[in-house]
Design an enzyme around this catalytic site. Structure first.
Site, PDB file in Angstrom:
ATOM      1  N   GLU A 169     -12.922  -3.034   1.265  1.00 15.23           N
ATOM      2  CA  GLU A 169     -11.677  -3.664   0.882  1.00 15.23           C
ATOM      3  C   GLU A 169     -11.540  -5.119   1.246  1.00 15.23           C
ATOM      4  O   GLU A 169     -12.389  -5.748   2.143  1.00 15.23           O
ATOM      5  CB  GLU A 169     -10.704  -2.786   1.921  1.00 15.23           C
ATOM      6  CG  GLU A 169      -9.408  -3.730   1.903  1.00 15.23           C
ATOM      7  CD  GLU A 169      -8.651  -3.842   0.591  1.00 15.23           C
ATOM      8  OE1 GLU A 169      -8.709  -2.773  -0.310  1.00 15.23           O
ATOM      9  OE2 GLU A 169      -7.830  -4.964   0.223  1.00 15.23           O
TER      10      GLU A 169
ATOM     11  N   ARG B 291       0.099   9.472  -9.208  1.00 16.40           N
ATOM     12  CA  ARG B 291      -1.195   8.803  -8.965  1.00 16.40           C
ATOM     13  C   ARG B 291      -1.881   9.725  -7.863  1.00 16.40           C
ATOM     14  O   ARG B 291      -2.979   9.788  -7.939  1.00 16.40           O
ATOM     15  CB  ARG B 291      -0.838   7.549  -8.357  1.00 16.40           C
ATOM     16  CG  ARG B 291      -2.041   6.782  -8.163  1.00 16.40           C
ATOM     17  CD  ARG B 291      -1.899   5.249  -7.409  1.00 16.40           C
ATOM     18  NE  ARG B 291      -1.721   5.315  -5.848  1.00 16.40           N
ATOM     19  CZ  ARG B 291      -2.683   4.895  -5.139  1.00 16.40           C
ATOM     20  NH1 ARG B 291      -3.550   3.948  -5.747  1.00 16.40           N
ATOM     21  NH2 ARG B 291      -2.592   5.216  -3.878  1.00 16.40           N
TER      22      ARG B 291
ATOM     23  N   GLU C  45      -9.310   3.063  -7.435  1.00 11.83           N
ATOM     24  CA  GLU C  45      -8.189   2.971  -8.011  1.00 11.83           C
ATOM     25  C   GLU C  45      -7.818   1.525  -8.252  1.00 11.83           C
ATOM     26  O   GLU C  45      -7.370   0.482  -7.767  1.00 11.83           O
ATOM     27  CB  GLU C  45      -6.958   3.464  -7.219  1.00 11.83           C
ATOM     28  CG  GLU C  45      -5.683   3.864  -7.996  1.00 11.83           C
ATOM     29  CD  GLU C  45      -4.788   3.011  -8.294  1.00 11.83           C
ATOM     30  OE1 GLU C  45      -5.278   1.910  -9.379  1.00 11.83           O
ATOM     31  OE2 GLU C  45      -3.942   2.554  -7.825  1.00 11.83           O
TER      32      GLU C  45
ATOM     33  N   GLU D 158     -18.433  -7.551  -4.539  1.00 11.39           N
ATOM     34  CA  GLU D 158     -19.192  -8.312  -5.244  1.00 11.39           C
ATOM     35  C   GLU D 158     -20.304  -9.069  -4.129  1.00 11.39           C
ATOM     36  O   GLU D 158     -21.495  -9.012  -4.546  1.00 11.39           O
ATOM     37  CB  GLU D 158     -18.412  -9.372  -6.056  1.00 11.39           C
ATOM     38  CG  GLU D 158     -17.978  -9.188  -7.213  1.00 11.39           C
ATOM     39  CD  GLU D 158     -16.461  -8.774  -7.112  1.00 11.39           C
ATOM     40  OE1 GLU D 158     -16.053  -8.265  -5.997  1.00 11.39           O
ATOM     41  OE2 GLU D 158     -15.743  -8.564  -8.057  1.00 11.39           O
TER      42      GLU D 158
ATOM     43  N   GLU E 111      -4.788  -7.930 -13.815  1.00 12.42           N
ATOM     44  CA  GLU E 111      -5.675  -7.765 -12.479  1.00 12.42           C
ATOM     45  C   GLU E 111      -6.980  -7.987 -12.764  1.00 12.42           C
ATOM     46  O   GLU E 111      -7.719  -8.587 -11.704  1.00 12.42           O
ATOM     47  CB  GLU E 111      -5.283  -6.692 -11.517  1.00 12.42           C
ATOM     48  CG  GLU E 111      -3.934  -6.509 -11.173  1.00 12.42           C
ATOM     49  CD  GLU E 111      -3.740  -5.333  -9.981  1.00 12.42           C
ATOM     50  OE1 GLU E 111      -4.466  -5.211  -9.241  1.00 12.42           O
ATOM     51  OE2 GLU E 111      -2.379  -4.788  -9.913  1.00 12.42           O
TER      52      GLU E 111
ATOM     53  N   GLY F 173     -12.359  -1.161  -3.288  1.00 16.35           N
ATOM     54  CA  GLY F 173     -10.930  -1.606  -2.862  1.00 16.35           C
ATOM     55  C   GLY F 173     -10.189  -0.314  -2.022  1.00 16.35           C
ATOM     56  O   GLY F 173      -9.147   0.229  -2.575  1.00 16.35           O
TER      57      GLY F 173
ATOM     58  N   GLN G 127       0.829  -1.122  -0.152  1.00 17.12           N
ATOM     59  CA  GLN G 127      -0.076   0.086  -0.114  1.00 17.12           C
ATOM     60  C   GLN G 127       0.888   1.248   0.079  1.00 17.12           C
ATOM     61  O   GLN G 127       0.673   2.132  -0.551  1.00 17.12           O
ATOM     62  CB  GLN G 127      -0.847   0.086   1.224  1.00 17.12           C
ATOM     63  CG  GLN G 127      -1.974  -1.198   1.202  1.00 17.12           C
ATOM     64  CD  GLN G 127      -3.091  -1.220   0.252  1.00 17.12           C
ATOM     65  OE1 GLN G 127      -3.441  -0.181  -0.353  1.00 17.12           O
ATOM     66  NE2 GLN G 127      -3.599  -2.236   0.065  1.00 17.12           N
TER      67      GLN G 127
HETATM   68  N1  SAH Z   1     -13.300  -7.268  -5.606  1.00 15.43           N
HETATM   69  C1  SAH Z   1     -12.913  -6.465  -4.712  1.00 15.43           C
HETATM   70  N2  SAH Z   1     -13.559  -6.234  -3.386  1.00 15.43           N
HETATM   71  C2  SAH Z   1     -12.855  -5.608  -2.380  1.00 15.43           C
HETATM   72  N3  SAH Z   1     -11.614  -4.994  -2.586  1.00 15.43           N
HETATM   73  C3  SAH Z   1     -10.716  -5.264  -3.670  1.00 15.43           C
HETATM   74  C4  SAH Z   1     -11.586  -5.967  -4.872  1.00 15.43           C
HETATM   75  N4  SAH Z   1     -10.384  -6.200  -5.821  1.00 15.43           N
HETATM   76  C5  SAH Z   1      -9.313  -5.508  -5.431  1.00 15.43           C
HETATM   77  N5  SAH Z   1      -9.674  -4.893  -4.191  1.00 15.43           N
HETATM   78  C6  SAH Z   1      -8.620  -4.398  -3.448  1.00 15.43           C
HETATM   79  O1  SAH Z   1      -8.549  -2.924  -3.882  1.00 15.43           O
HETATM   80  C7  SAH Z   1      -7.157  -2.421  -3.864  1.00 15.43           C
HETATM   81  C8  SAH Z   1      -6.518  -1.724  -4.797  1.00 15.43           C
HETATM   82  S1  SAH Z   1      -5.018  -0.931  -4.722  1.00 15.43           S
HETATM   83  C9  SAH Z   1      -5.767   0.746  -4.193  1.00 15.43           C
HETATM   84  C10 SAH Z   1      -5.838   1.062  -2.873  1.00 15.43           C
HETATM   85  C11 SAH Z   1      -6.154   2.533  -2.519  1.00 15.43           C
HETATM   86  N6  SAH Z   1      -7.715   2.548  -2.927  1.00 15.43           N
HETATM   87  C12 SAH Z   1      -5.443   3.658  -2.846  1.00 15.43           C
HETATM   88  O2  SAH Z   1      -5.898   4.071  -3.875  1.00 15.43           O
HETATM   89  O3  SAH Z   1      -4.423   3.622  -2.551  1.00 15.43           O
HETATM   90  C13 SAH Z   1      -6.355  -3.622  -2.938  1.00 15.43           C
HETATM   91  O4  SAH Z   1      -6.266  -3.148  -1.733  1.00 15.43           O
HETATM   92  C14 SAH Z   1      -7.369  -4.638  -3.129  1.00 15.43           C
HETATM   93  O5  SAH Z   1      -6.870  -5.781  -1.995  1.00 15.43           O
END
Ligand code: SAH
Ligand code: SAH
Lengths: 360, 360
Positions: free
Chosen positions: B77, B31, B120, B106, B129, B55, B22
């Protein structure tokens, strides 16, 4: 523990599906010589007999068994490497003797019981990968009474060592924490986002990574500074999964070097091919992964480092209590607890310390 | 495609549970600035509104949304990072606005629909991904009619590049094959074990590893030797999973440098924050991951190399046909087919070539 087969395949088996990885094992001369000699200097165990090779990989042990005279060899392999094994078996014109079966040995059905089970199941520090579970399962289902295990015995060893790596890892860890501080400041200043409440979990994460993960090393014998102790013995013919789930030992090690430092502990293993009591080997063979100048193996040694090291000298005694459990998240990885008491030759006792390590 | 959730967690989500990871994203200034400006220069989208952060990771975007005036933010998350997010939310005294929910987006149920979905979700070369699938799912279930997506648009780009890396990878590959030959001889001589029938599969395995796996690179703008083409455009408000399952494009790129070499292609992406038609942004913000001297991102560019390179010059035209599919074994990884025709400025046409790549 219920193991998700899909996860296990993604995390564990996948690497064995690469020829590159099989090649690494086949290039380990010490490993290869031990199995080669074990088989060809004990042909009486193979001649006219039935053999099960648990995890045949490239097929090497199955083919050697056949060349040593086996009547039938069942070569079981969980990954697609089985197809390559089959190709090699044909190239050696042994398709009538060696039958390659793709699948987990746990799921396979053989048409008969076997006289010999051969397998190269040893992971780092012997038990990483937990593959011996599969050998036990195969043995209990498919080995005839009076049958023979190849290898027949295994032992885990541990010894005090010196190494510069501990200081290096400590400074890597310190660097990571300095980075974190700079990051905290930046993120707060630029974006008003304050993560300082996470300093403790971050330091725990980094501590685990840099300081508490055991390391693969090819130790020089000079790095061993005291007597090595056996911390586990396994009789492959009789051991149960329960016997290897947890490894605990209390041992004493004496420092044999003057004015040196205790940087941590090195762990390794050996296995022996002795046949069985009723059907002993003609030539006993040993495969050791102890520190060695010319006979290193791809297993190296597993190193557990202390931060900081302890100044120590000849005649000091260490009493070491060692516990190894499987990781809850992944039954093929291990967690180790080391507790150590130093008793100086002067009689003075240092306060005991306790460390937790992860074998990843 | 049925996805095994356990496998997906072991292979994909696990990395996001590390603060270290992170932190890497939070240290990406380009970003961070883009999302920061997108939010705080468009407060009208947030003030008094409900927001879903898909996420949330460390919670950053949820907290910014709250600071921009959101009435309620649902921060979802999948990993244990949610606990840290909750801690940080409290440290900012926003626990009444930001609700952190641990779980896959989901599977989550919200008490209301939202005005804004922020996320993001971008992986290497945008779609690695496959996380945008989850954003689509969230949008279709939880975004109010007339709601806004953050970001609102995304594009994939591709351009011809020069690089010394192709030759290096080719020589790594050649080295691996030389090793293999030596290994074959050794193993045959010492152990009578002949693996020469596997030379072809071994070379395919190594070829895939060294020559057919696309690489992460931070390209210097000077390495781009021709015009960049857009190979995919996504409207985040309307795109369906079907629209992003497969990316195909035919594009033309003109070489803009004299007497250089075509070493391969570089791919990158940008996203835009434009709000929606009915509710546009006051300040449109762009986040680009194009080659840049001072504004590189942690995404870098994805590089697809040719072996050998092709001598080329200003005015030559490349017609490029690009196809990207998801890998059958892992829906979060990609397989790319590149077909290219070079038409010299002289009018002469080179024979077309076709290459397959894996985005791992
Ligand atoms: N289907 C899903 N449901 C919940 N979280 C998800 C997901 N797919 C990915 N993620 C989460 O989404 C994050 C993407 S990284 C971005 C993290 C944060 N929003 C930032 O901008 O810094 C990760 O922590 C990952 O675990
Ligand atoms: N439960 C199981 N069933 C079948 N194969 C297994 C297994 N567990 C591990 N294996 C396989 O066992 C092999 C161990 S590596 C040893 C390979 C070969 N016997 C040699 O000595 O060179 C791997 O190829 C792995 O895929």
């Amino acid at each position: 523990v219920v193991v998700d087969k899909g996860v296990d395949f993604a995390q564990y088996f996948c690497t064995y599906a690469f020829l590159y990885h099989q090649k690494e094992m086949l290039s380990d001369r010490v490993r290869m010589d031990a199995y080669f000699n074990a088989i060809f200097e004990n042909k009486h165990h193979f001649n006219g007999k039935t053999v099960l090779d648990v995890g045949t990989g490239s097929g090497i042990l199955a083919i050697w068994s056949a060349q040593a005279g086996a009547r039938k060899v069942y070569a079981v392999e969980a990954t697609k490497m089985s197809e390559h094994a089959r190709t090699i078996v044909k190239a050696h014109n042994l398709q009538d003797v060696v039958e390659v079966l793709e699948g987990s040995v746990e799921d396979v059905t053989l048409p008969e019981k076997v006289d010999v089970i051969i397998s190269e199941w040893m992971g780092y520090f012997l038990l990483r990968e937990s593959m011996f579970d599969s050998v036990i399962c195969a043995r209990d289902r498919w080995l005839k009474p009076g049958g023979v295990m190849y290898p027949s015995h295994a032992r885990m060893w541990m010894a005090p060592i010196r190494s510069g790596l501990g200081d290096q890892k400590k400074s890597d860890y310190d660097g990571a924490m300095d980075d974190w501080s700079a990051f905290l400041e930046d993120t707060k200043e630029h974006y008003g986002f304050d993560m300082s409440v996470l300093t403790k979990p971050f330091s725990e994460e980094q501590r685990k990574y840099y300081l508490q993960t055991s390391l693969w090393q090819n130790l020089h014998p000079h790095q061993v500074i005291g007597t090595a102790a056996i911390i586990k013995e396994i009789d492959c013919l009789t051991a149960t999964v329960n016997d290897i789930l947890k490894v605990t030992s209390n041992s004493i090690s004496s420092i044999t070097l003057e004015n040196t430092r205790l940087s941590g502990f090195g762990g390794w293993f050996d296995v022996h091919f002795r046949g069985s009591k009723v059907n002993p080997a003609q030539q006993e063979i040993e495969l050791t992964t102890a520190p060695s100048i010319n006979n290193g193996t791809h297993w190296g040694q597993q190193v557990f480092l202390l931060h900081p090291h302890i100044d120590i000298s000849e005649g000091d005694d260490l009493s070491l209590s060692f516990t190894m459990n499987r990781s809850k998240e992944n039954h093929r990885l291990m967690e180790v607890e080391l507790e150590c008491e130093v008793k100086r030759s002067s009689g003075k006792q240092l306060p005991p310390f306790r460390n937790k390590f992860y074998i990843e």
